[in-house]
Write a protein that holds these residues in place. Structure first.
Motif: not given
Length: 411
Positions: A205-211
């Motif tokens: 989820k954190q990766g999705l948010m950053q992208q």
């Protein structure tokens, strides 16, 4: 007079009814206590391994690979504050009685290891207690109640070796101890596996948010260039007062803006006139004192907050969920931190600080699409969290049965 039925195969003790082949004993019958090491901050971060408060608080079993603290000690200190396999540790002091006397047992030898002054070491006097069993036994509800009852509280909760030595617990025969420990360890492994799944999903989820929240990754069907405008073009500060009949809200970094009665522990309620408090409506954002560390907070509730807070309302049509996620993203927090460099600790971030920060201004359709992806991720996290909670509750119930002898295992 109350006549209590005699339970076949059980005997009445200070702890209530326990199996006839169990013993009602005190911690002091089997352990010898020692206070831990206290040193200045300059001695920490290098040297030998040290068991700290957090290690004992977080774990009922301590393994060498999970100890990360280091401290520089001399030979005399190393001997006086030594650790070895089967040593039991208790948290010595805390702000609340619920966190006092939490126990954890060391299941590995730590070469030259020592322990902190914020915990107590209980060294076994014999081998009558199976080490892994101790890690469960002294965290059981019945023993926790005894430990809390014997602790003191002034400005902080406190316990010591003398108090803990007087705490009673039920001790099964060694073979039953091993069986109980093995059974509960199965639940621990399931919980650990679930926690790993949860952590991995959180990282996704954190990766999705950053992208997605930076525009580095676009969802299918969206190609229009991202624009950034100052936040003051999308949000305005509102200050609605003289609404004292609404419930009081608290602004938290991990749960957003929530009713005060949803907070754990003691909550200080304001006395006097609430007319000066600001009204927050569902869908508003709130700038908190620590927003430059944890982002802005979103409210799902109507209620009142302290006049020190800044309440935000959108000026134009937006997808609130998109900005709820964006205001928790690394990108936004870094932008806000840059805008308030030099802010004195304790100074409230103002609307003027916030409104000059540049934030995305993209189509509502794309905002909604991004929010939907992140909402789906949150729902998956909620499922995993619920499964984890269920496992922990099952273990708690099993401990209550096995560690009191109400349920017996075949071994």
């Amino acid at each position: 007079m109350i006549i209590e039925d005699i339970k076949e195969g059980y005997k009445k003790t200070k702890l209530g009814w326990i199996p006839e082949d169990w013993e009602c004993v005190t911690i002091g019958d089997y352990y010898e206590f020692k206070n831990g090491l206290n040193k200045g901050s300059e001695y920490f971060g290098h040297g030998t391994s040290i068991i700290n408060y957090k290690d004992v608080y977080s774990l009922n079993h301590i393994y060498r690979k999970k100890i990360h603290g280091l401290v520089d000690v001399n030979e005399s200190e190393r001997k006086r504050y030594s650790t070895k396999k089967a040593d039991l540790f208790f948290t010595r002091t805390s702000e609340t009685v619920d966190e006092i006397g939490l126990a954890s047992v060391l299941l590995d030898d730590i070469p030259n290891g020592v322990f902190s002054g914020f915990v107590l070491r209980a060294r076994p006097l014999n081998e009558d207690i199976f080490p892994s069993f101790a890690g469960f036994c002294f965290r059981s509800e019945i023993v926790r109640k005894e430990i809390i009852k014997k602790s003191t509280y002034t400005t902080r909760a406190l316990t010591n070796g003398s108090y803990l030595s007087e705490v009673y617990f039920a001790l099964p025969p060694i073979n039953e101890q091993k069986a109980i420990a093995n059974c509960l360890s199965t639940w621990d492994k399931a919980i650990e596996k679930q926690e790993a799944l949860l952590k991995a999903k959180q990282q996704v989820k954190q990766g999705l948010m950053q992208q997605l929240l930076s525009g580095k990754k676009r969802l299918p069907g969206f190609t229009e260039e991202w624009k950034k405008v100052v936040a003051g073009k999308i949000f305005k500060s509102i200050s609605i007062k003289n609404k004292p009949n609404h419930e009081l809200l608290s602004v938290t970094q991990d749960r957003g803006v929530i009713p005060r009665d949803m907070l754990d522990g003691r909550v200080t309620m304001p006395s006097g006139n609430l007319n000066t408090f600001k009204l927050v409506k569902k869908g508003n954002f709130v700038i908190s004192l620590r927003s430059f560390q944890g982002g802005l907070e979103y409210s799902n509730y109507d209620g009142l907050v302290s006049p020190a807070y800044t309440v935000l309302e959108e000026i134009s049509n937006i997808n609130r969920d998109f900005y709820k996620y964006y205001f928790k993203s690394y990108e936004f927090i870094e932008r806000l931190s840059t805008a308030v460099i030099g802010i004195r600790d304790g100074k409230q971030i103002s609307y003027n600080d916030f409104c000059i920060v540049k934030i995305p201004s993209i189509s509502v359709k794309e905002q909604k699409a991004i929010a939907n992806v992140l909402n789906t991720a949150d729902k998956e996290l909620e499922v995993l969290n619920n499964q984890l909670h269920k496992l922990k509750e099952q273990k708690k119930g099993l401990m209550q049965q096995l560690l009191t002898g109400k349920k017996r295992l075949k071994f």
